[in-house]
Scaffold this active site. Structure first.
Site, PDB file in Angstrom:
ATOM      1  N   HIS A 181       0.829  -1.209   0.000  1.00 23.32           N
ATOM      2  CA  HIS A 181       0.000   0.000   0.000  1.00 23.32           C
ATOM      3  C   HIS A 181       0.856   1.250   0.000  1.00 23.32           C
ATOM      4  CE1 HIS A 181      -3.630   2.408   1.376  1.00 23.32           C
ATOM      5  NE2 HIS A 181      -4.006   1.766   0.282  1.00 23.32           N
ATOM      6  N   HIS A 216      -2.349   2.714  12.514  1.00 26.11           N
ATOM      7  CA  HIS A 216      -1.929   1.946  11.323  1.00 26.11           C
ATOM      8  C   HIS A 216      -2.559   0.555  11.408  1.00 26.11           C
ATOM      9  CE1 HIS A 216       0.370   0.707   7.951  1.00 26.11           C
ATOM     10  NE2 HIS A 216       1.592   0.667   8.454  1.00 26.11           N
ATOM     11  N   GLY A 252     -11.189   2.637  11.888  1.00 32.36           N
ATOM     12  CA  GLY A 252     -11.592   2.132  10.577  1.00 32.36           C
ATOM     13  C   GLY A 252     -12.151   3.220   9.669  1.00 32.36           C
ATOM     14  N   PHE A 253     -11.968   4.476  10.067  1.00 29.07           N
ATOM     15  CA  PHE A 253     -12.410   5.595   9.229  1.00 29.07           C
ATOM     16  C   PHE A 253     -11.274   6.591   9.093  1.00 29.07           C
ATOM     17  CE2 PHE A 253     -16.108   3.625  10.897  1.00 29.07           C
ATOM     18  CZ  PHE A 253     -16.999   3.639   9.826  1.00 29.07           C
ATOM     19  N   HIS A 255      -8.326   8.464   6.283  1.00 30.83           N
ATOM     20  CA  HIS A 255      -7.096   7.992   5.637  1.00 30.83           C
ATOM     21  C   HIS A 255      -6.275   9.170   5.166  1.00 30.83           C
ATOM     22  CE1 HIS A 255      -4.393   5.656   3.097  1.00 30.83           C
ATOM     23  NE2 HIS A 255      -4.723   4.656   3.896  1.00 30.83           N
ATOM     24  N   ARG A 264     -10.138  -1.348  -1.166  1.00 28.01           N
ATOM     25  CA  ARG A 264     -10.001  -2.626  -0.456  1.00 28.01           C
ATOM     26  C   ARG A 264     -11.198  -2.824   0.473  1.00 28.01           C
ATOM     27  NH1 ARG A 264      -4.621  -1.148   2.408  1.00 28.01           N
ATOM     28  NH2 ARG A 264      -5.971   0.664   2.741  1.00 28.01           N
ATOM     29  N   ASP A 308      -9.511  -1.168   7.331  1.00 31.25           N
ATOM     30  CA  ASP A 308      -9.510  -1.852   8.630  1.00 31.25           C
ATOM     31  C   ASP A 308     -10.914  -2.139   9.143  1.00 31.25           C
ATOM     32  OD1 ASP A 308      -6.563  -1.954   9.404  1.00 31.25           O
ATOM     33  OD2 ASP A 308      -6.853   0.093   8.710  1.00 31.25           O
ATOM     34  N   ARG A 333       1.477  -8.105   4.754  1.00 23.40           N
ATOM     35  CA  ARG A 333       2.259  -6.919   4.380  1.00 23.40           C
ATOM     36  C   ARG A 333       3.762  -7.195   4.300  1.00 23.40           C
ATOM     37  NH1 ARG A 333       0.698  -1.621   4.408  1.00 23.40           N
ATOM     38  NH2 ARG A 333      -1.186  -2.540   3.509  1.00 23.40           N
ATOM     39  N   ARG A 352      17.363  10.831   5.512  1.00 26.98           N
ATOM     40  CA  ARG A 352      17.775  11.659   6.644  1.00 26.98           C
ATOM     41  C   ARG A 352      17.131  13.030   6.456  1.00 26.98           C
ATOM     42  NH1 ARG A 352      18.738  15.347  10.293  1.00 26.98           N
ATOM     43  NH2 ARG A 352      20.586  14.990  11.594  1.00 26.98           N
TER      44      ARG A 352
HETATM   45  C1  LIG Z   1      -5.860   7.173   9.374  1.00 30.00           C
HETATM   46  C2  LIG Z   1      -5.519   8.453  10.122  1.00 30.00           C
HETATM   47  C3  LIG Z   1      -4.384   8.156  11.094  1.00 30.00           C
HETATM   48  C4  LIG Z   1      -5.102   9.514   9.113  1.00 30.00           C
HETATM   49  O1  LIG Z   1      -4.546  10.555   9.833  1.00 30.00           O
HETATM   50  P1  LIG Z   1      -4.191  11.986   9.200  1.00 30.00           P
HETATM   51  O2  LIG Z   1      -4.127  11.926   7.730  1.00 30.00           O
HETATM   52  O3  LIG Z   1      -2.981  12.464   9.914  1.00 30.00           O
HETATM   53  O4  LIG Z   1      -5.429  12.861   9.557  1.00 30.00           O
HETATM   54  P2  LIG Z   1      -5.550  13.730  10.874  1.00 30.00           P
HETATM   55  O5  LIG Z   1      -5.173  12.928  12.067  1.00 30.00           O
HETATM   56  O6  LIG Z   1      -4.809  15.015  10.633  1.00 30.00           O
HETATM   57  O7  LIG Z   1      -7.100  13.998  10.889  1.00 30.00           O
HETATM   58  C5  LIG Z   1      -7.708  15.114  10.257  1.00 30.00           C
HETATM   59  C6  LIG Z   1      -8.922  15.481  11.059  1.00 30.00           C
HETATM   60  O8  LIG Z   1      -9.918  14.475  10.876  1.00 30.00           O
HETATM   61  C7  LIG Z   1     -10.269  13.914  12.124  1.00 30.00           C
HETATM   62  N1  LIG Z   1     -10.329  12.462  11.976  1.00 30.00           N
HETATM   63  C8  LIG Z   1      -9.485  11.695  11.248  1.00 30.00           C
HETATM   64  N2  LIG Z   1      -9.834  10.410  11.343  1.00 30.00           N
HETATM   65  C9  LIG Z   1     -10.901  10.367  12.153  1.00 30.00           C
HETATM   66  C10 LIG Z   1     -11.693   9.312  12.637  1.00 30.00           C
HETATM   67  N3  LIG Z   1     -11.431   8.047  12.305  1.00 30.00           N
HETATM   68  N4  LIG Z   1     -12.710   9.591  13.472  1.00 30.00           N
HETATM   69  C11 LIG Z   1     -12.974  10.873  13.812  1.00 30.00           C
HETATM   70  N5  LIG Z   1     -12.258  11.938  13.382  1.00 30.00           N
HETATM   71  C12 LIG Z   1     -11.224  11.678  12.560  1.00 30.00           C
HETATM   72  C13 LIG Z   1      -9.136  14.241  13.083  1.00 30.00           C
HETATM   73  O9  LIG Z   1      -9.588  14.316  14.429  1.00 30.00           O
HETATM   74  C14 LIG Z   1      -8.645  15.567  12.567  1.00 30.00           C
HETATM   75  O10 LIG Z   1      -9.460  16.579  13.088  1.00 30.00           O
HETATM   76  P3  LIG Z   1      -8.866  17.690  14.101  1.00 30.00           P
HETATM   77  O11 LIG Z   1      -7.791  18.361  13.284  1.00 30.00           O
HETATM   78  O12 LIG Z   1     -10.044  18.535  14.402  1.00 30.00           O
HETATM   79  O13 LIG Z   1      -8.330  16.911  15.258  1.00 30.00           O
HETATM   80  C15 LIG Z   1      -6.760   8.931  10.890  1.00 30.00           C
HETATM   81  O14 LIG Z   1      -7.826   9.125   9.992  1.00 30.00           O
HETATM   82  C16 LIG Z   1      -7.171   7.998  12.010  1.00 30.00           C
HETATM   83  O15 LIG Z   1      -6.641   8.098  13.120  1.00 30.00           O
HETATM   84  N6  LIG Z   1      -8.127   7.061  11.749  1.00 30.00           N
HETATM   85  C17 LIG Z   1      -8.532   6.117  12.737  1.00 30.00           C
HETATM   86  C18 LIG Z   1      -7.520   4.994  12.792  1.00 30.00           C
HETATM   87  C19 LIG Z   1      -7.548   4.146  11.543  1.00 30.00           C
HETATM   88  O16 LIG Z   1      -8.587   3.698  11.095  1.00 30.00           O
HETATM   89  N7  LIG Z   1      -6.345   3.868  10.998  1.00 30.00           N
HETATM   90  C20 LIG Z   1      -6.167   2.986   9.864  1.00 30.00           C
HETATM   91  C21 LIG Z   1      -5.764   3.744   8.645  1.00 30.00           C
HETATM   92  S1  LIG Z   1      -5.701   2.643   7.239  1.00 30.00           S
END
Ligand SMILES: CC(C)(COP(=O)(O)OP(=O)(O)OC[C@H]1O[C@@H](n2cnc3c(N)ncnc32)[C@H](O)[C@@H]1OP(=O)(O)O)[C@@H](O)C(=O)NCCC(=O)NCCS
Length: 372
Positions: A181, A216, A252-253, A255, A264, A308, A333, A352
């Site tokens: 991925h 992750h 699970g929400f 990205h 997927r 997820d 993976r 780096r």
């Molecule tokens: C996947 C993930 C880490 C991506 O992170 P990112 O690109 O850095 O996005 P950010 O963490 O900056 O999130 C952006 C905004 O959306 C919100 N947000 C992101 N995912 C969210 C979720 N699953 N539920 C609720 N709010 C969410 C964040 O709180 C953030 O808002 P804020 O700035 O007011 O705090 C993040 O969406 C997440 O933590 N998801 C839940 C864990 C998950 O399912 N991970 C598997 C990924 S395949």
């Protein structure tokens, strides 16, 4: 000085032909230009691993030869068996995986990663995952079966009986979908370690550590735990609204790359209907409400369902206990991690990046050392 990008968002840190996440269009393209939707229904895990390692799908002789090589490499070496035996059976199975894989790849001297090593390391993951599972349950360990594929052998080693064709198919589809991925956090970790000229096992052990986190690979476990806590369809609204009000993330929400539904997740959602019909109904309602809450709070954000969420339902249907979800993710993976490491060897330059200094500038005052 380039601008600081938190989480390295938007930073291009590698060139790769192993896989491409086309976030805008919700497409995942595997090596050779294959869309995941075309590959997943027809390809097995070994075929997919071959594709990621070689850049082309295998013919029958090549596939048979890879299957044979992987099946022959499933046994733990003495050092790995020894490391397993001193671990507390109650520890997180990801810690068992991290430790035993490290012991399996321990060598007298530093070696450059090779394809044979990649194949052998990938082959041994199911053995370690099954061992972690059986030890936690107080059961004797089983020897791997050379006549079974990567997916079927994992279920055999966990359960001691051959799994149905259907369960193997669900697991195999999951393994194909998760095999690579783009430059996700664990793959990036593997490439960072490779960039120092380190060995393959070190790259993979680092990647296992990165995959473990709930942002992750740990998100599959977190998604199933969320569904367990919600418990029933009547509780969905109340539970999610409370979690949202408390600023807890829905597992699970969301990205970093996908601006639309994860392809997927779409495939796994279909499978989930037959793999785990009861959990599917709860999950489908949870998804609907979660997306509504996320959209109403921030219509400008593309927080869609990710892999997820639906993986947690499909793996439940396969019969994998949720404690093993992240390990099973790693079992897939590892093919991508090793493919990336091997690819990166062609143009090795140490990774780096720079940082922005936030501390005080050196002063003229004497150092505040004790007793002076
Ligand atoms: C996947 C993930 C880490 C991506 O992170 P990112 O690109 O850095 O996005 P950010 O963490 O900056 O999130 C952006 C905004 O959306 C919100 N947000 C992101 N995912 C969210 C979720 N699953 N539920 C609720 N709010 C969410 C964040 O709180 C953030 O808002 P804020 O700035 O007011 O705090 C993040 O969406 C997440 O933590 N998801 C839940 C864990 C998950 O399912 N991970 C598997 C990924 S395949």
């Amino acid at each position: 000085m380039p601008e600081f990008s938190p989480g390295l968002e938007g930073v291009v840190a590698a060139e790769t032909a192993v896989s491409e996440v086309d976030g805008a269009n919700g497409r995942l393209i595997y090596r050779g230009g294959y869309l995941i939707e075309d590959l997943a229904p027809v390809a097995g895990f070994e075929e997919t691993a071959y594709l990621l390692w070689h850049g082309k799908l295998p013919n029958k002789t090549e596939l048979d030869s890879l299957r044979h090589q992987m099946a022959a490499a499933r046994r733990l070496k003495d050092g790995a068996r020894g490391s397993l035996s001193v671990l507390d059976p109650a520890i997180d199975p990801m810690d068992t995986l991290r430790t035993v894989v490290s012991a399996q790849g321990a060598a007298k001297a530093l070696t450059q990663p090779t394809l044979d090593e990649a194949i052998a390391l990938t082959a041994v993951f199911p053995t370690v995952v099954a061992a972690a599972h059986r030890r936690a349950k107080g059961m004797d360990l089983l020897e791997p079966r050379e006549d079974l594929g990567h997916a079927a052998n994992l279920l055999w080693m966990m359960e001691g009986k051959e799994a149905s064709h259907q369960r193997v198919h669900w697991l195999e589809t999951y393994l194909v979908l998760l095999a690579d991925h783009g430059l996700n956090a664990s793959t990036f970790t593997a490439r960072v370690i490779a960039s120092t000229g380190s060995d393959l096992t070190s790259c993979i052990v680092g990647a296992i550590g990165a995959l473990k986190g709930p942002a992750h690979g740990g998100a599959t476990f977190a998604a199933r735990t969320m569904l367990d806590k919600i418990g029933s369809i009547e509780n969905v609204e109340t539970w999610l609204e409370k979690a949202h009000a408390e600023h807890r993330r829905f597992a699970g929400f969301g990205h970093r790359v996908y601006r639309t539904y994860d392809p997927r997740a779409k495939i796994l959602r279909e499978l989930a209907q037959t793999a785990a019909p009861d959990l599917y109904r709860l999950a489908a309602h949870t998804e609907e409400v979660a997306l509504k809450i996320l959209h109403e709070a921030h219509p400008e954000r593309p927080n869609a369902t990710n892999v997820d969420f639906w993986a947690s339902v499909v793996l439940t249907g396969v019969g994998i206990p949720k404690e093993l979800f992240t390990c099973v993710f790693a079992t897939s993976r590892v093919a991508g991690w090793t493919a990336h490491v091997l690819e990166s060897l062609a143009d090795l330059r140490i990774i780096r990046p720079a940082s922005v200094w936030k501390g005080p500038q050196p002063g003229v005052k004497p150092l505040p050392l004790a007793n002076r």
